[in-house]
Design a protein around this motif. Sequence first.
Motif, PDB file in Angstrom:
ATOM      1  N   ILE A 362      15.604  44.810  42.768  1.00 42.79           N
ATOM      2  CA  ILE A 362      14.939  43.800  42.261  1.00 42.79           C
ATOM      3  C   ILE A 362      14.315  44.574  40.438  1.00 42.79           C
ATOM      4  CG2 ILE A 362      11.753  42.979  42.187  1.00 42.79           C
ATOM      5  CD1 ILE A 362      12.120  43.133  44.960  1.00 42.79           C
ATOM      6  N   GLY A 363      14.080  45.892  40.230  1.00 41.94           N
ATOM      7  CA  GLY A 363      13.039  46.920  39.712  1.00 41.94           C
ATOM      8  C   GLY A 363      14.474  47.015  38.422  1.00 41.94           C
ATOM      9  N   GLY A 364      14.116  46.959  37.193  1.00 45.39           N
ATOM     10  CA  GLY A 364      15.228  47.378  36.185  1.00 45.39           C
ATOM     11  C   GLY A 364      16.824  45.884  36.128  1.00 45.39           C
ATOM     12  N   GLY A 365      15.952  44.777  37.084  1.00 45.13           N
ATOM     13  CA  GLY A 365      16.821  43.835  36.290  1.00 45.13           C
ATOM     14  C   GLY A 365      17.429  43.056  38.009  1.00 45.13           C
ATOM     15  N   THR A 366      17.552  42.282  38.692  1.00 49.21           N
ATOM     16  CA  THR A 366      17.087  41.865  39.776  1.00 49.21           C
ATOM     17  C   THR A 366      18.584  41.405  39.843  1.00 49.21           C
ATOM     18  OG1 THR A 366      17.508  39.561  39.319  1.00 49.21           O
ATOM     19  CG2 THR A 366      15.030  41.000  39.739  1.00 49.21           C
ATOM     20  N   SER A 367      19.636  41.802  40.940  1.00 56.63           N
ATOM     21  CA  SER A 367      20.955  42.011  41.905  1.00 56.63           C
ATOM     22  C   SER A 367      21.632  40.565  41.530  1.00 56.63           C
ATOM     23  CB  SER A 367      20.803  42.517  43.818  1.00 56.63           C
ATOM     24  OG  SER A 367      20.249  43.617  43.338  1.00 56.63           O
ATOM     25  N   GLU A 368      20.280  40.294  41.638  1.00 53.64           N
ATOM     26  CA  GLU A 368      21.250  38.053  41.013  1.00 53.64           C
ATOM     27  C   GLU A 368      20.859  38.670  39.839  1.00 53.64           C
ATOM     28  OE1 GLU A 368      18.792  38.087  44.528  1.00 53.64           O
ATOM     29  OE2 GLU A 368      18.460  38.659  42.572  1.00 53.64           O
ATOM     30  N   ILE A 369      20.779  38.931  38.751  1.00 56.63           N
ATOM     31  CA  ILE A 369      21.008  39.171  37.368  1.00 56.63           C
ATOM     32  C   ILE A 369      22.424  39.898  37.075  1.00 56.63           C
ATOM     33  CG2 ILE A 369      19.876  39.620  35.062  1.00 56.63           C
ATOM     34  CD1 ILE A 369      18.733  37.236  35.520  1.00 56.63           C
ATOM     35  N   LEU A 370      22.157  41.333  38.411  1.00 50.40           N
ATOM     36  CA  LEU A 370      23.678  42.011  37.741  1.00 50.40           C
ATOM     37  C   LEU A 370      24.853  40.842  38.265  1.00 50.40           C
ATOM     38  CD1 LEU A 370      22.000  45.078  39.329  1.00 50.40           C
ATOM     39  CD2 LEU A 370      21.454  44.151  36.526  1.00 50.40           C
ATOM     40  N   LYS A 371      24.363  40.592  39.123  1.00 49.75           N
ATOM     41  CA  LYS A 371      26.181  39.326  39.230  1.00 49.75           C
ATOM     42  C   LYS A 371      26.204  39.009  38.297  1.00 49.75           C
ATOM     43  CE  LYS A 371      25.141  39.666  44.540  1.00 49.75           C
ATOM     44  NZ  LYS A 371      24.253  38.828  45.754  1.00 49.75           N
ATOM     45  N   GLU A 372      25.149  37.911  37.746  1.00 47.36           N
ATOM     46  CA  GLU A 372      25.544  37.088  36.182  1.00 47.36           C
ATOM     47  C   GLU A 372      26.390  37.878  35.291  1.00 47.36           C
ATOM     48  OE1 GLU A 372      26.086  33.932  34.094  1.00 47.36           O
ATOM     49  OE2 GLU A 372      26.317  33.693  36.580  1.00 47.36           O
ATOM     50  N   ILE A 373      25.122  38.920  35.006  1.00 47.82           N
ATOM     51  CA  ILE A 373      26.236  40.035  33.895  1.00 47.82           C
ATOM     52  C   ILE A 373      27.556  39.970  33.856  1.00 47.82           C
ATOM     53  CG2 ILE A 373      26.295  42.472  32.628  1.00 47.82           C
ATOM     54  CD1 ILE A 373      22.917  42.325  33.383  1.00 47.82           C
ATOM     55  N   ILE A 374      27.697  41.069  35.233  1.00 52.61           N
ATOM     56  CA  ILE A 374      29.029  41.063  35.856  1.00 52.61           C
ATOM     57  C   ILE A 374      30.103  40.063  35.393  1.00 52.61           C
ATOM     58  CG2 ILE A 374      30.796  42.022  37.699  1.00 52.61           C
ATOM     59  CD1 ILE A 374      27.813  43.359  38.292  1.00 52.61           C
ATOM     60  N   ALA A 375      29.740  38.706  36.018  1.00 54.77           N
ATOM     61  CA  ALA A 375      30.833  37.474  35.349  1.00 54.77           C
ATOM     62  C   ALA A 375      31.454  37.304  34.129  1.00 54.77           C
ATOM     63  CB  ALA A 375      29.491  36.938  36.412  1.00 54.77           C
ATOM     64  N   LYS A 376      30.501  36.956  33.476  1.00 53.69           N
ATOM     65  CA  LYS A 376      29.994  36.927  32.547  1.00 53.69           C
ATOM     66  C   LYS A 376      31.193  37.693  31.555  1.00 53.69           C
ATOM     67  CE  LYS A 376      25.313  34.793  30.672  1.00 53.69           C
ATOM     68  NZ  LYS A 376      24.587  35.125  30.092  1.00 53.69           N
ATOM     69  N   MET A 377      31.061  39.229  32.063  1.00 54.61           N
ATOM     70  CA  MET A 377      32.596  40.332  32.032  1.00 54.61           C
ATOM     71  C   MET A 377      33.465  39.744  32.082  1.00 54.61           C
ATOM     72  SD  MET A 377      29.584  43.838  30.761  1.00 54.61           S
ATOM     73  CE  MET A 377      30.648  44.175  30.316  1.00 54.61           C
ATOM     74  N   ILE A 379      34.514  37.438  33.627  1.00 53.66           N
ATOM     75  CA  ILE A 379      35.132  35.736  33.526  1.00 53.66           C
ATOM     76  C   ILE A 379      35.786  35.629  32.418  1.00 53.66           C
ATOM     77  CG2 ILE A 379      35.039  33.422  34.927  1.00 53.66           C
ATOM     78  CD1 ILE A 379      33.364  34.566  37.217  1.00 53.66           C
ATOM     79  N   GLU A 380      34.095  35.870  31.422  1.00 54.60           N
ATOM     80  CA  GLU A 380      34.076  34.745  30.257  1.00 54.60           C
ATOM     81  C   GLU A 380      34.613  35.701  29.217  1.00 54.60           C
ATOM     82  OE1 GLU A 380      30.274  33.397  29.757  1.00 54.60           O
ATOM     83  OE2 GLU A 380      30.349  32.513  31.642  1.00 54.60           O
ATOM     84  N   ASN A 381      35.144  37.585  29.566  1.00 53.23           N
ATOM     85  CA  ASN A 381      35.747  38.279  28.619  1.00 53.23           C
ATOM     86  C   ASN A 381      34.238  38.780  27.978  1.00 53.23           C
ATOM     87  OD1 ASN A 381      37.933  38.972  30.374  1.00 53.23           O
ATOM     88  ND2 ASN A 381      38.754  36.830  28.946  1.00 53.23           N
ATOM     89  N   LYS A 382      32.903  38.503  28.826  1.00 56.27           N
ATOM     90  CA  LYS A 382      32.051  39.193  26.928  1.00 56.27           C
ATOM     91  C   LYS A 382      31.925  40.679  27.276  1.00 56.27           C
ATOM     92  CE  LYS A 382      26.916  39.045  26.503  1.00 56.27           C
ATOM     93  NZ  LYS A 382      27.257  38.274  25.286  1.00 56.27           N
ATOM     94  N   ASP A 383      31.739  40.549  25.529  1.00 60.07           N
ATOM     95  CA  ASP A 383      31.791  42.388  25.340  1.00 60.07           C
ATOM     96  C   ASP A 383      30.313  42.319  24.806  1.00 60.07           C
ATOM     97  OD1 ASP A 383      32.336  44.854  25.015  1.00 60.07           O
ATOM     98  OD2 ASP A 383      33.369  43.924  22.846  1.00 60.07           O
ATOM     99  N   TYR A 384      29.979  43.511  25.577  1.00 60.98           N
ATOM    100  CA  TYR A 384      28.257  43.822  25.135  1.00 60.98           C
ATOM    101  C   TYR A 384      28.379  44.346  23.903  1.00 60.98           C
ATOM    102  CZ  TYR A 384      26.392  40.930  28.931  1.00 60.98           C
ATOM    103  OH  TYR A 384      26.034  39.926  29.198  1.00 60.98           O
ATOM    104  N   LYS A 385      28.056  44.261  22.802  1.00 59.24           N
ATOM    105  CA  LYS A 385      28.144  45.620  21.968  1.00 59.24           C
ATOM    106  C   LYS A 385      26.703  46.778  21.875  1.00 59.24           C
ATOM    107  CE  LYS A 385      31.669  43.851  20.256  1.00 59.24           C
ATOM    108  NZ  LYS A 385      33.019  43.954  19.874  1.00 59.24           N
ATOM    109  N   LYS A 386      27.413  48.108  21.292  1.00 55.27           N
ATOM    110  CA  LYS A 386      26.150  49.197  21.197  1.00 55.27           C
ATOM    111  C   LYS A 386      25.639  48.800  20.248  1.00 55.27           C
ATOM    112  CE  LYS A 386      26.153  53.922  22.292  1.00 55.27           C
ATOM    113  NZ  LYS A 386      26.803  55.002  22.031  1.00 55.27           N
ATOM    114  N   ALA A 387      24.341  49.274  20.166  1.00 59.05           N
ATOM    115  CA  ALA A 387      23.139  49.099  19.208  1.00 59.05           C
ATOM    116  C   ALA A 387      23.812  49.548  18.284  1.00 59.05           C
ATOM    117  CB  ALA A 387      21.860  49.019  19.731  1.00 59.05           C
ATOM    118  N   VAL A 388      23.779  49.449  16.891  1.00 58.60           N
ATOM    119  CA  VAL A 388      23.640  50.802  15.565  1.00 58.60           C
ATOM    120  C   VAL A 388      22.659  51.430  15.243  1.00 58.60           C
ATOM    121  CG1 VAL A 388      25.047  51.878  13.403  1.00 58.60           C
ATOM    122  CG2 VAL A 388      26.644  50.025  15.662  1.00 58.60           C
ATOM    123  N   ASN A 389      21.996  52.010  15.259  1.00 59.86           N
ATOM    124  CA  ASN A 389      20.680  52.324  14.465  1.00 59.86           C
ATOM    125  C   ASN A 389      20.594  54.159  13.788  1.00 59.86           C
ATOM    126  OD1 ASN A 389      21.349  53.353  17.966  1.00 59.86           O
ATOM    127  ND2 ASN A 389      18.508  54.321  16.940  1.00 59.86           N
TER     128      ASN A 389
END
Length: 389
Positions: A362-377, A379-389
């Motif tokens: 549950i904490g830090g993002g539910t398993s359901e949310i995590l599955k969707e993040i993985i699916a986007k990466m 299946i949809e080749n989504k690329d999460y970019k590192k923040a620059v600060n």
Amino acid sequence: MNSTYFTEEHDLFRESLKDFLQKEVVPHIEKWEKTGTIERFIWEKFGEMGFFGINYPEAYGGLNLDLFYTVIFLEELQKVNSGGFAAAMWAHAYLAMTHLNAEGDERIKKDYLAPSILGKKIGCLCITEPFGGSDVAAMRTTAVKKGDKYIINGSKTFITNGIYSDYLVVAAKTSPELGNKGISIFLIDRDVKGVSATKLDKLGWRASDTAEIAFDNVEIPVENLMGEENKGFPYIMQHFALERLIMGINAHARSEFAIDYTLQYMSEREAFGKTINKFQALRHKMAELVTDVEHCKLFNYATIARLDKGDYVVKEATMSKLKSTKVADDVMYSCLQMLGGYGYIEEYPLARLFRDSRLGPIGGGTSEILKEIIAKMVIENKDYKKAVN
């Protein structure tokens, strides 16, 4: 230990930490579990030993060590059998302090990070909201700039150390019309007018103080903005990789603790004239559990090694939390079953382990949310970019 990742220095650190936890923490755990309050002295003892500064810069009192020292810190905390105590410690060191170190300016690092490393100031991270849950972008808390101040209004919930903490690292929308691109990160002192907190009564993690926090026209100076305005979302996302890996490591560590206890119990408990570790059905179940946990542990170690080198391991960290927390729940269920009626009794460790472990998916993002993040990466080749600060 695994010589691929752990050196003799790591092993000496582990032994030192084990000794410290047994002498300074374990004697107080039952009291803290009952009262729901971790006494202040233990934070300063952790600070004196350097445990809060493991991977922080020496300039602020840290030790600047590699992430496998952090792995040891997390693993050994799970073996005191208080998920709440462990959470209070790592939420301070790796949620609140991570933002201070990454986005805080020199003043913030001197006035907040340095005393946090010493255990003299306690922090909490405030992201989740009552109406948002895992949907960070849907947050309603706002920060409106007026002259040399920001005015904060809104609420946060499920905040670990939400009562104990001296300061709060808070995500709020500075440009609500931009959605997730309008979030910023702020530092707020506990004693500022308009900040209030209500303790939540939980199924597990009884020793920790999880709270709902309200901000009613809270005024803070503009210099308490951390990093750039409207860059909060990528800051949060890049730190989620470490948070999720932490929860994955916690999961494999508490699984090992539960298995070790259960194997010892099975070697002593007799039924039908022999110890229950001689029954094939039980032996094979334990073999399956040990295999699953070992897979998780080695995957987590490999991912930590990459993160320590600077790789952006969003996908792997998400997989770590998803799989390791599921395996941990399976382990707790099965190990409790191995103890029969004794597993259901509070004086045996499995009852608490069972309750504490349930927070993992549950904490830090539910398993359901995590599955969707993985699916986007994948299946949809989504690329999460590192923040620059």
